[in-house]
Design a protein around this motif. Structure first.
Motif, PDB file in Angstrom:
ATOM      1  N   THR A 171       0.815  -1.217   0.000  1.00  0.00           N
ATOM      2  CA  THR A 171       0.000   0.000   0.000  1.00  0.00           C
ATOM      3  C   THR A 171       0.851   1.270   0.000  1.00  0.00           C
ATOM      4  OG1 THR A 171      -0.171  -0.095   2.421  1.00  0.00           O
ATOM      5  CG2 THR A 171      -1.936  -1.138   1.145  1.00  0.00           C
ATOM      6  N   ALA A 203      -4.468  -9.646  -2.455  1.00  0.00           N
ATOM      7  CA  ALA A 203      -5.441  -8.603  -2.093  1.00  0.00           C
ATOM      8  C   ALA A 203      -6.317  -9.007  -0.912  1.00  0.00           C
ATOM      9  CB  ALA A 203      -6.314  -8.262  -3.297  1.00  0.00           C
ATOM     10  N   GLU A 204      -6.665 -10.293  -0.810  1.00  0.00           N
ATOM     11  CA  GLU A 204      -7.525 -10.725   0.295  1.00  0.00           C
ATOM     12  C   GLU A 204      -6.806 -10.712   1.637  1.00  0.00           C
ATOM     13  OE1 GLU A 204      -6.115 -14.743  -1.502  1.00  0.00           O
ATOM     14  OE2 GLU A 204      -6.452 -12.668  -2.140  1.00  0.00           O
ATOM     15  N   VAL A 262      -4.934  -8.017   2.540  1.00  0.00           N
ATOM     16  CA  VAL A 262      -4.635  -6.596   2.757  1.00  0.00           C
ATOM     17  C   VAL A 262      -5.909  -5.887   3.195  1.00  0.00           C
ATOM     18  CG1 VAL A 262      -3.797  -4.471   1.672  1.00  0.00           C
ATOM     19  CG2 VAL A 262      -2.811  -6.681   1.021  1.00  0.00           C
ATOM     20  N   PRO A 265      -7.182  -3.319  -0.036  1.00  0.00           N
ATOM     21  CA  PRO A 265      -6.588  -3.824  -1.280  1.00  0.00           C
ATOM     22  C   PRO A 265      -6.608  -2.828  -2.419  1.00  0.00           C
ATOM     23  CG  PRO A 265      -8.754  -4.807  -0.927  1.00  0.00           C
ATOM     24  CD  PRO A 265      -8.410  -4.055   0.328  1.00  0.00           C
ATOM     25  N   TYR A 315      -7.081 -12.278  -7.083  1.00  0.00           N
ATOM     26  CA  TYR A 315      -7.324 -12.493  -5.654  1.00  0.00           C
ATOM     27  C   TYR A 315      -8.500 -13.436  -5.412  1.00  0.00           C
ATOM     28  CZ  TYR A 315     -11.183  -9.102  -6.068  1.00  0.00           C
ATOM     29  OH  TYR A 315     -12.336  -8.449  -6.426  1.00  0.00           O
TER      30      TYR A 315
END
Length: 258
Positions: free
Chosen positions: A114, A132-133, A135, A138, A159
């Motif tokens: 990020t 992504a899952e 974070v 995302p 993701y």
């Protein structure tokens, strides 16, 4: 918004066969017990996928391109990209994860997805595979991926969708439908320790709808959206609201920075 039809991805469609789908699904049983097998196969498939997408979206191959792997972990993917003549860089926030497999990656950077520690427009291809899952935000990561990609380059985010069968990861195929907290606590009771992916800390509820919304507002050209592990003739599922949340399993969003 309207998304490009599968006919625009002839190379990627040829890759997306039923045999490939069953092979990848079969590999999931090794993720915890033998990660070298699971991630070794996934790395080759990922490199093939990006090679096909790059050919479909830009008309050129990966040879000589610079590739950034966001959340690359211990470097399982490095050899697959090196074999294609790519300059490969991986960024990972967890130092322990970076060293977990004992793989030497020449360009391995510790940093957050990020807040990527790179200047604007550095890479030809920026991708994240099943990150992504894990974070909390995302789409901030997605925006950063776009920032560090050069104009004309590709951003590929793949993701796991929360309401798909594998949304709960190692907590099982069903418990996460009752709730992430329930699935986490049930796993802890059954195994005597928390799961590797702890809901609310390192595993989050990421929907298919939100990924498509991010793609539409990104300001980039949307080259493709499709389910990663499905044969091409099932790609239509991504276009059906609600149904896609349960059936897509893993969403691929492909953007070309303008």
């Amino acid at each position: 918004m309207r998304f490009p039809p599968p006919s625009r991805l002839p190379r990627t469609r040829r890759l997306a066969t039923f045999r490939r789908s069953t092979g990848l699904l079969g590999d999931f049983r090794f993720e915890q017990s033998d990660p070298a097998v699971f991630y070794g196969h996934l790395a080759e498939d990922t490199a093939l996928l990006l090679e096909s997408l790059h050919g479909d979206c830009t008309g050129t191959g990966l040879n000589g391109r610079t590739v950034l792997d966001v959340g690359g972990g211990p470097g399982y993917f490095s050899r697959a990209f090196a074999a294609r003549g790519c300059g490969y860089v991986t960024v990972e926030p967890d130092a322990g994860e970076m060293a977990a497999a004992g793989i030497a990656v020449e360009a391995s950077v510790r940093g957050s997805g990020t807040a990527l520690p790179f200047r604007d427009g550095v890479f030809d291809v920026t991708y994240s595979s099943n990150v992504a899952e894990h974070v909390a935000d995302p789409w901030a990561m997605g925006d950063e991926m776009l920032r560090v990609t050069r104009p004309g380059g590709l951003v590929v985010m793949s993701y796991t969708v929360w309401l798909g069968p594998f949304g709960g990861h190692e907590t099982g195929l069903v418990p996460h439908y009752i709730g992430g907290d329930y699935a986490r606590d049930r796993y802890t009771r059954r195994h005597g320790h928390p799961p590797k992916n702890v809901f609310g800390e390192s595993l989050f509820d990421v929907s298919c709808r939100d990924g498509l919304r991010w793609a539409g507002r990104s300001g980039a050209e949307v080259c493709a959206v499709f389910p990663r592990y499905h044969p091409w003739w099932a790609w239509w599922l991504v276009h059906v609201p609600l149904v896609r949340e349960f059936t897509v399993s893993n969403l691929v969003v492909v953007l070309r920075r303008t």
